[in-house]
Scaffold this active site. Sequence first.
Site, PDB file in Angstrom:
ATOM      1  N   ASN A 102       0.866  -1.181   0.000  1.00  0.00           N
ATOM      2  CA  ASN A 102       0.000   0.000   0.000  1.00  0.00           C
ATOM      3  C   ASN A 102       0.901   1.229   0.000  1.00  0.00           C
ATOM      4  O   ASN A 102       1.478   1.575   1.024  1.00  0.00           O
ATOM      5  CB  ASN A 102      -0.885  -0.052   1.264  1.00  0.00           C
ATOM      6  CG  ASN A 102      -1.723   1.198   1.435  1.00  0.00           C
ATOM      7  OD1 ASN A 102      -1.796   2.041   0.540  1.00  0.00           O
ATOM      8  ND2 ASN A 102      -2.363   1.317   2.601  1.00  0.00           N
ATOM      9  N   TRP A 103       1.014   1.841  -1.165  1.00  0.00           N
ATOM     10  CA  TRP A 103       1.962   2.955  -1.303  1.00  0.00           C
ATOM     11  C   TRP A 103       1.390   4.253  -0.738  1.00  0.00           C
ATOM     12  O   TRP A 103       2.090   5.266  -0.697  1.00  0.00           O
ATOM     13  CB  TRP A 103       2.363   3.130  -2.778  1.00  0.00           C
ATOM     14  CG  TRP A 103       3.119   1.954  -3.339  1.00  0.00           C
ATOM     15  CD1 TRP A 103       3.459   0.799  -2.676  1.00  0.00           C
ATOM     16  CD2 TRP A 103       3.636   1.808  -4.668  1.00  0.00           C
ATOM     17  NE1 TRP A 103       4.143  -0.049  -3.513  1.00  0.00           N
ATOM     18  CE2 TRP A 103       4.269   0.549  -4.737  1.00  0.00           C
ATOM     19  CE3 TRP A 103       3.615   2.616  -5.810  1.00  0.00           C
ATOM     20  CZ2 TRP A 103       4.875   0.076  -5.906  1.00  0.00           C
ATOM     21  CZ3 TRP A 103       4.216   2.152  -6.975  1.00  0.00           C
ATOM     22  CH2 TRP A 103       4.848   0.898  -7.025  1.00  0.00           C
ATOM     23  N   LYS A 104       0.119   4.212  -0.354  1.00  0.00           N
ATOM     24  CA  LYS A 104      -0.547   5.398   0.230  1.00  0.00           C
ATOM     25  C   LYS A 104      -0.330   6.619  -0.673  1.00  0.00           C
ATOM     26  O   LYS A 104      -0.276   6.468  -1.889  1.00  0.00           O
ATOM     27  CB  LYS A 104      -0.062   5.617   1.663  1.00  0.00           C
ATOM     28  CG  LYS A 104      -0.269   4.365   2.520  1.00  0.00           C
ATOM     29  CD  LYS A 104      -0.118   4.595   3.993  1.00  0.00           C
ATOM     30  CE  LYS A 104      -0.369   3.281   4.737  1.00  0.00           C
ATOM     31  NZ  LYS A 104      -0.269   3.423   6.192  1.00  0.00           N
ATOM     32  N   HIS A 137      -9.726   1.056   4.708  1.00  0.00           N
ATOM     33  CA  HIS A 137      -8.456   1.219   5.438  1.00  0.00           C
ATOM     34  C   HIS A 137      -8.691   2.155   6.624  1.00  0.00           C
ATOM     35  O   HIS A 137      -9.492   3.087   6.539  1.00  0.00           O
ATOM     36  CB  HIS A 137      -7.390   1.792   4.499  1.00  0.00           C
ATOM     37  CG  HIS A 137      -6.023   1.797   5.107  1.00  0.00           C
ATOM     38  ND1 HIS A 137      -5.616   2.779   5.988  1.00  0.00           N
ATOM     39  CD2 HIS A 137      -4.985   0.928   4.992  1.00  0.00           C
ATOM     40  CE1 HIS A 137      -4.381   2.504   6.383  1.00  0.00           C
ATOM     41  NE2 HIS A 137      -3.974   1.391   5.793  1.00  0.00           N
ATOM     42  N   GLU A 146      -5.597  -5.037  10.594  1.00  0.00           N
ATOM     43  CA  GLU A 146      -4.573  -4.015  10.836  1.00  0.00           C
ATOM     44  C   GLU A 146      -4.872  -3.295  12.145  1.00  0.00           C
ATOM     45  O   GLU A 146      -5.685  -2.361  12.164  1.00  0.00           O
ATOM     46  CB  GLU A 146      -4.569  -3.003   9.694  1.00  0.00           C
ATOM     47  CG  GLU A 146      -4.249  -3.602   8.346  1.00  0.00           C
ATOM     48  CD  GLU A 146      -3.663  -2.567   7.399  1.00  0.00           C
ATOM     49  OE1 GLU A 146      -2.545  -2.772   6.928  1.00  0.00           O
ATOM     50  OE2 GLU A 146      -4.315  -1.536   7.164  1.00  0.00           O
ATOM     51  N   GLY A 180       2.201   2.433  11.001  1.00  0.00           N
ATOM     52  CA  GLY A 180       3.082   3.587  10.879  1.00  0.00           C
ATOM     53  C   GLY A 180       3.659   4.046  12.213  1.00  0.00           C
ATOM     54  O   GLY A 180       4.122   5.170  12.346  1.00  0.00           O
ATOM     55  N   GLY A 239       2.691  -1.189   4.368  1.00  0.00           N
ATOM     56  CA  GLY A 239       2.727   0.239   4.054  1.00  0.00           C
ATOM     57  C   GLY A 239       4.159   0.687   3.812  1.00  0.00           C
ATOM     58  O   GLY A 239       4.742   0.448   2.753  1.00  0.00           O
ATOM     59  N   GLY A 240       4.740   1.306   4.825  1.00  0.00           N
ATOM     60  CA  GLY A 240       6.075   1.910   4.714  1.00  0.00           C
ATOM     61  C   GLY A 240       7.119   1.049   4.008  1.00  0.00           C
ATOM     62  O   GLY A 240       7.819   1.531   3.105  1.00  0.00           O
TER      63      GLY A 240
HETATM   64  P1  PGA Z   1       2.669   0.297   7.772  1.00  0.00           P
HETATM   65  O1  PGA Z   1       1.204   0.519   7.138  1.00  0.00           O
HETATM   66  O2  PGA Z   1       3.198  -0.978   7.197  1.00  0.00           O
HETATM   67  O3  PGA Z   1       3.441   1.496   7.337  1.00  0.00           O
HETATM   68  O4  PGA Z   1       2.471   0.218   9.265  1.00  0.00           O
HETATM   69  C1  PGA Z   1       0.331  -0.556   6.921  1.00  0.00           C
HETATM   70  C2  PGA Z   1      -0.972  -0.069   6.334  1.00  0.00           C
HETATM   71  O5  PGA Z   1      -1.458   1.004   6.707  1.00  0.00           O
HETATM   72  O6  PGA Z   1      -1.569  -0.740   5.461  1.00  0.00           O
END
Ligand code: PGA
Length: 250
Positions: A9-11, A95, A167, A173, A234-235
């Site tokens: 998930n590149w957000k 999400h 999640e 994050g 994510g990150g």
């Molecule tokens: P993260 O994010 O790996 O940066 O904690 C996960 C997500 O929000 O899908």
Amino acid sequence: MRRFVIAGNWKMHKKTEEAVNLALELVPLMSDVRSVDVVLCPPFTALDAVGQVLRTSGLYLGSQNMHYEDEGAFTGEVAPAMLLPLGVTHAILGHSERRQLFGEDDTLINLKVRKAVTVGLIPILCVGETLEEREGGITEEVVGRQLDGGLEEVKIADPEALIVAYEPIWAIGTGRTASPEQAQEVHAYIRARLTQFFGAETAGKMRIQYGGRVKPDNAGELMAQPDIDGALVGGASLDAGSFAEIVRSA
Ligand code: PGA
């Protein structure tokens, strides 16, 4: 028995050119990965270009959101019919950032999940509790409510047509992460709840991802848990090397 599915998930990161470069870096790193479904979810603006990079790669393309109507006066929204021609196969829905920052509730998320399933997009339905809810001992109640709301009247013909991502919000994050045991406990609960909706046979074959600070150093032990069938990253998905390592640890 269940095929692992790992999504990045590149957000709201990566301009189109940067997104294409990341995809170009990832494709060769994934070329020998056969046993894992890998889904890249760039921002809307980069879907078309990344989709072209992925075309013959065997990797899947996901959106981070979508609207539930085919078209209409919905300023700023994107319809599933606009995503399909770009090669999009998955859609992250509900999400926690959509829920917390943009006010999405279970009713809205349910409309999106139903629409996605109807048009043949695979929803990645995200659920998870806040720190306060976990400390208050109501994790299962919260996750159960999100599943009941999000899955109302959802019918799937194939167990792989819908993915759930657990999640815990307190682990997204942040520096915190759920232990494999903590995650497994909730995953087992989710599978039991899915059994009520879809029956034991289907629920046993459905994939449940874990998300929240998944990194190369914890991915293996998380995915070794019996009910953890992949990760929503994510990150760490913004770095080709880290993401490839996570995929390889499945
Ligand atoms: P993260 O994010 O790996 O940066 O904690 C996960 C997500 O929000 O899908």
